[in-house]
Design a protein around this motif. Structure first.
Motif, PDB file in Angstrom:
ATOM      1  N   GLY A  48       0.700  -1.243  -0.028  1.00  0.00           N
ATOM      2  CA  GLY A  48      -0.155   0.162  -0.117  1.00  0.00           C
ATOM      3  C   GLY A  48       0.780   1.419  -0.206  1.00  0.00           C
ATOM      4  O   GLY A  48       0.392   2.257   0.221  1.00  0.00           O
ATOM      5  N   VAL A  49       2.242   1.385  -0.337  1.00  0.00           N
ATOM      6  CA  VAL A  49       2.953   2.434  -0.414  1.00  0.00           C
ATOM      7  C   VAL A  49       2.384   3.339  -1.514  1.00  0.00           C
ATOM      8  O   VAL A  49       2.058   2.660  -2.660  1.00  0.00           O
ATOM      9  N   ALA A  88       7.802  -1.581 -15.462  1.00  0.00           N
ATOM     10  CA  ALA A  88       7.024  -2.216 -14.177  1.00  0.00           C
ATOM     11  C   ALA A  88       5.699  -1.685 -14.156  1.00  0.00           C
ATOM     12  O   ALA A  88       4.892  -2.384 -13.511  1.00  0.00           O
ATOM     13  N   ALA A  89       5.233  -0.808 -15.015  1.00  0.00           N
ATOM     14  CA  ALA A  89       3.792  -0.141 -14.916  1.00  0.00           C
ATOM     15  C   ALA A  89       2.772  -1.332 -14.985  1.00  0.00           C
ATOM     16  O   ALA A  89       1.968  -1.416 -14.221  1.00  0.00           O
ATOM     17  N   PRO A  90       2.917  -2.128 -16.144  1.00  0.00           N
ATOM     18  CA  PRO A  90       1.766  -2.852 -16.292  1.00  0.00           C
ATOM     19  C   PRO A  90       1.770  -4.261 -15.388  1.00  0.00           C
ATOM     20  O   PRO A  90       0.935  -5.256 -15.195  1.00  0.00           O
ATOM     21  N   GLN A  91       2.919  -4.234 -14.512  1.00  0.00           N
ATOM     22  CA  GLN A  91       3.380  -5.626 -13.577  1.00  0.00           C
ATOM     23  C   GLN A  91       3.007  -5.088 -12.231  1.00  0.00           C
ATOM     24  O   GLN A  91       3.343  -5.821 -11.236  1.00  0.00           O
ATOM     25  N   THR A  92       2.466  -3.764 -11.979  1.00  0.00           N
ATOM     26  CA  THR A  92       1.948  -3.438 -10.728  1.00  0.00           C
ATOM     27  C   THR A  92       0.559  -2.792 -10.843  1.00  0.00           C
ATOM     28  O   THR A  92      -0.147  -2.685 -11.952  1.00  0.00           O
ATOM     29  N   ARG A  93      -0.028  -2.775  -9.643  1.00  0.00           N
ATOM     30  CA  ARG A  93      -1.371  -2.388  -9.654  1.00  0.00           C
ATOM     31  C   ARG A  93      -1.839  -0.877  -9.167  1.00  0.00           C
ATOM     32  O   ARG A  93      -2.784  -0.363  -9.744  1.00  0.00           O
ATOM     33  N   ARG A  94      -1.024  -0.398  -8.066  1.00  0.00           N
ATOM     34  CA  ARG A  94      -1.509   0.879  -7.266  1.00  0.00           C
ATOM     35  C   ARG A  94      -0.493   1.848  -7.305  1.00  0.00           C
ATOM     36  O   ARG A  94      -0.809   3.097  -6.913  1.00  0.00           O
ATOM     37  N   ILE A  95       0.545   1.298  -7.156  1.00  0.00           N
ATOM     38  CA  ILE A  95       1.756   2.201  -6.741  1.00  0.00           C
ATOM     39  C   ILE A  95       1.925   3.378  -7.735  1.00  0.00           C
ATOM     40  O   ILE A  95       2.131   3.057  -8.901  1.00  0.00           O
ATOM     41  N   GLY A  96       2.414   4.719  -7.288  1.00  0.00           N
ATOM     42  CA  GLY A  96       2.811   5.650  -8.029  1.00  0.00           C
ATOM     43  C   GLY A  96       4.184   5.422  -8.580  1.00  0.00           C
ATOM     44  O   GLY A  96       5.157   4.829  -7.691  1.00  0.00           O
ATOM     45  N   LEU A  97       4.459   5.730  -9.845  1.00  0.00           N
ATOM     46  CA  LEU A  97       5.935   5.400 -10.429  1.00  0.00           C
ATOM     47  C   LEU A  97       6.469   6.744 -10.893  1.00  0.00           C
ATOM     48  O   LEU A  97       6.216   7.279 -11.679  1.00  0.00           O
ATOM     49  N   VAL A  98       7.745   7.241 -10.067  1.00  0.00           N
ATOM     50  CA  VAL A  98       8.037   8.563 -10.283  1.00  0.00           C
ATOM     51  C   VAL A  98       9.782   8.356 -10.706  1.00  0.00           C
ATOM     52  O   VAL A  98      10.473   8.395  -9.752  1.00  0.00           O
ATOM     53  N   PRO A  99       9.985   8.207 -11.735  1.00  0.00           N
ATOM     54  CA  PRO A  99      11.646   8.074 -12.210  1.00  0.00           C
ATOM     55  C   PRO A  99      12.196   9.538 -11.895  1.00  0.00           C
ATOM     56  O   PRO A  99      11.532  10.431 -11.836  1.00  0.00           O
ATOM     57  N   GLU A 378      -6.363   6.606   4.305  1.00  0.00           N
ATOM     58  CA  GLU A 378      -6.964   5.408   3.565  1.00  0.00           C
ATOM     59  C   GLU A 378      -6.886   5.367   2.105  1.00  0.00           C
ATOM     60  O   GLU A 378      -6.676   6.673   1.585  1.00  0.00           O
ATOM     61  N   ASP A 379      -6.181   4.421   1.613  1.00  0.00           N
ATOM     62  CA  ASP A 379      -5.902   4.171  -0.023  1.00  0.00           C
ATOM     63  C   ASP A 379      -6.586   3.056  -0.458  1.00  0.00           C
ATOM     64  O   ASP A 379      -5.762   1.855  -0.045  1.00  0.00           O
ATOM     65  N   ASP A 380      -7.513   2.892  -1.008  1.00  0.00           N
ATOM     66  CA  ASP A 380      -7.969   1.777  -1.735  1.00  0.00           C
ATOM     67  C   ASP A 380      -7.086   1.323  -3.202  1.00  0.00           C
ATOM     68  O   ASP A 380      -7.683   0.248  -3.654  1.00  0.00           O
ATOM     69  N   GLY A 381      -6.284   2.439  -3.463  1.00  0.00           N
ATOM     70  CA  GLY A 381      -5.768   1.919  -4.709  1.00  0.00           C
ATOM     71  C   GLY A 381      -6.487   2.315  -5.965  1.00  0.00           C
ATOM     72  O   GLY A 381      -6.114   2.240  -6.976  1.00  0.00           O
ATOM     73  N   ALA A 382      -7.737   2.976  -5.689  1.00  0.00           N
ATOM     74  CA  ALA A 382      -8.708   3.229  -6.943  1.00  0.00           C
ATOM     75  C   ALA A 382      -8.229   4.470  -7.359  1.00  0.00           C
ATOM     76  O   ALA A 382      -7.675   5.555  -6.567  1.00  0.00           O
ATOM     77  N   GLY A 383      -8.351   4.712  -8.689  1.00  0.00           N
ATOM     78  CA  GLY A 383      -8.216   6.121  -9.229  1.00  0.00           C
ATOM     79  C   GLY A 383      -6.506   6.232  -9.816  1.00  0.00           C
ATOM     80  O   GLY A 383      -5.661   5.522  -9.565  1.00  0.00           O
ATOM     81  N   ARG A 388      -5.126   9.939  -5.598  1.00  0.00           N
ATOM     82  CA  ARG A 388      -5.121   9.406  -4.437  1.00  0.00           C
ATOM     83  C   ARG A 388      -4.212  10.334  -3.333  1.00  0.00           C
ATOM     84  O   ARG A 388      -4.335  10.050  -2.175  1.00  0.00           O
ATOM     85  N   LEU A 389      -3.677  11.404  -3.893  1.00  0.00           N
ATOM     86  CA  LEU A 389      -3.083  12.234  -3.133  1.00  0.00           C
ATOM     87  C   LEU A 389      -3.805  13.501  -2.823  1.00  0.00           C
ATOM     88  O   LEU A 389      -3.231  14.499  -2.420  1.00  0.00           O
ATOM     89  N   GLY A 390      -4.859  13.241  -3.284  1.00  0.00           N
ATOM     90  CA  GLY A 390      -5.796  14.613  -3.087  1.00  0.00           C
ATOM     91  C   GLY A 390      -5.643  15.729  -4.060  1.00  0.00           C
ATOM     92  O   GLY A 390      -6.054  16.743  -3.918  1.00  0.00           O
TER      93      GLY A 390
END
Length: 406
Positions: A48-49, A88-99, A378-383, A388-390
């Motif tokens: 849930g990171v 990694a994008a299509p192999q992860t579900r919810r985590i933000g990816l920030v290179p 609270e973070d259900d990974g949606a959106g 998710r960061l408001g």
């Protein structure tokens, strides 16, 4: 009421300790393997990171490190962070990816399209961390600049180095160009009407017409407007000049609060960010501030100290960092994180001293403890990542400009 915040992680080759690659738990043979990064990101994703930053650089040496006499006991070489995130994008579900991207040498157009593509690949989870500067080693790799940032001023103050100040002006223009390119296609520019033969509405694609001190760009992005509209734009800041860069251009800033250094207390940093935002920020959304911690985690405090001493001995020096270092148990890390939440930070970014060991400890111990204490948002990974960061999804500036022109 318990203050809540987001949890982020900063991934750096074998970890943030220079001797981490020599640990028994390390995977030095896999550092250039895509599955190594996929595994780390999946571990954080399942925990849930909220987001992971991926470090990058444009030289074999570390910044300000001398090229001559290159130390052989350090990890050298790395994979391109944007490409790692895209893999990694299509192999992860919810985590933000920030290179991470250095602003001195890549063209903003290429970075803009790469991050937009990542936003599509991740279904709205992309961001970028911009780094200002052009070291001698970086300049040598590109051969286009005679001067740049060769050292940090003796005073320790960014504003005392004209070269560093110029690098931050360039980074500001770079960020401005990115957001303009991301806005250059309006959301409904693509029609896809096979019956009429109209694929797009060309009137809804705009040349950005940017002419600045460092960049002059006429065209539009080649990538349609991506799921977030504008992917998350982040920077790391330590002093007034970079604080102002963040306040003017970023959605999120990473900072390094430390009670042992004057000017770096949490309240001082947040106050300076607030003042900078009041002076230069035009975005509707307040700047999000995440505090950085470098962590080494074991089951007991004594075991953590032994592990840190072993790494320091192998490195030939005690570990130092711009960020506060926490060597101890998961509970010790949680205590510091909750202090930062109480101080008013929106999130904490943990830098694992050892990968994968401390990534696993963050996922399996720190995150559950924070969640049990009610300290994680609270973070259900949606959106999308912005949602998710408001943060709202911004409308293209060219929609507003057209409205104002009517």
């Amino acid at each position: 009421m318990t203050e809540q915040l987001h949890l982020a992680i900063a991934l750096e080759r074998a970890g943030w300790h220079p001797a981490a690659w020599r640990e028994e738990t390390a995977r030095p043979h896999d550092l250039t393997s895509p599955r190594y990064w996929r595994d780390l990101l999946r571990i954080a994703d399942d925990a849930g990171v909220a987001l992971a930053t991926i470090e990058d650089a444009l030289a074999l040496t570390d910044r300000f490190e001398q090229v001559d006499g290159l130390r052989r006991d350090r990890v050298r070489g790395r994979l391109d962070a944007v490409l790692v995130a895209s893999f990694a994008a299509p192999q992860t579900r919810r985590i933000g990816l920030v290179p991470t991207v250095t602003t001195a040498h890549p063209e903003p157009f290429h970075v803009a399209t790469g991050i937009q593509t990542l936003d599509f690949a991740s279904r709205g989870r992309a961001g970028v961390r911009l780094v200002a500067g052009a070291s001698a080693a970086e300049r040598a790799n590109f051969g286009r600049r005679a001067s740049g940032v060769d050292s940090f001023p003796a005073s320790g103050r960014v504003e005392d180095s004209p070269e560093i100040v110029a690098a931050f002006r360039e980074a500001g223009e770079f960020a401005d160009v990115l957001s303009r390119l991301w806005d250059s296609w309006q959301d409904d520019a693509i029609i896809r009407d096979a019956a009429t033969g109209r694929f797009l509405d060309a009137d809804l694609i705009h040349n950005i017409e940017f002419d600045g001190e460092f960049f002059s760009i006429t065209g539009a992005s080649i990538v349609p407007r991506s799921p977030q509209g504008r992917p998350l734009l982040t920077v790391l800041a330590h002093q007034t000049v970079p604080y102002r860069l963040a306040a003017e251009h970023a959605d999120l800033v990473f900072v390094t609060p430390r009670d042992d250094l004057a000017g770096f207390a949490p309240s001082e940093i947040l106050a300076e960010l607030e003042a900078a935002s009041a002076d230069v920020r035009v975005a509707r959304e307040p700047l999000r501030a995440f505090a950085d911690l470098l962590v080494l985690i074991e089951e007991t405090a004594s075991a953590a100290r032994l592990a840190a001493d072993r790494l320091d001995d192998r490195a030939g020096a005690d570990l130092t960092s711009d960020a506060r270092i926490v060597v101890g148990t998961a509970a010790d890390v949680v205590d510091v994180v909750r202090e930062l939440a109480a101080a008013g930070f929106d999130g904490v970014r943990l830098r694992p001293a050892r990968q994968p060991a401390d990534v696993i400890a963050i996922a399996e111990q720190v995150a559950p403890l924070l969640r049990a204490a009610g300290a994680l948002r609270e973070d259900d990974g949606a959106g999308t990542l912005r949602q998710r960061l408001g943060l709202v999804r911004p409308e293209s500036r060219y929609v507003r400009e057209k409205e104002f022109a009517l």
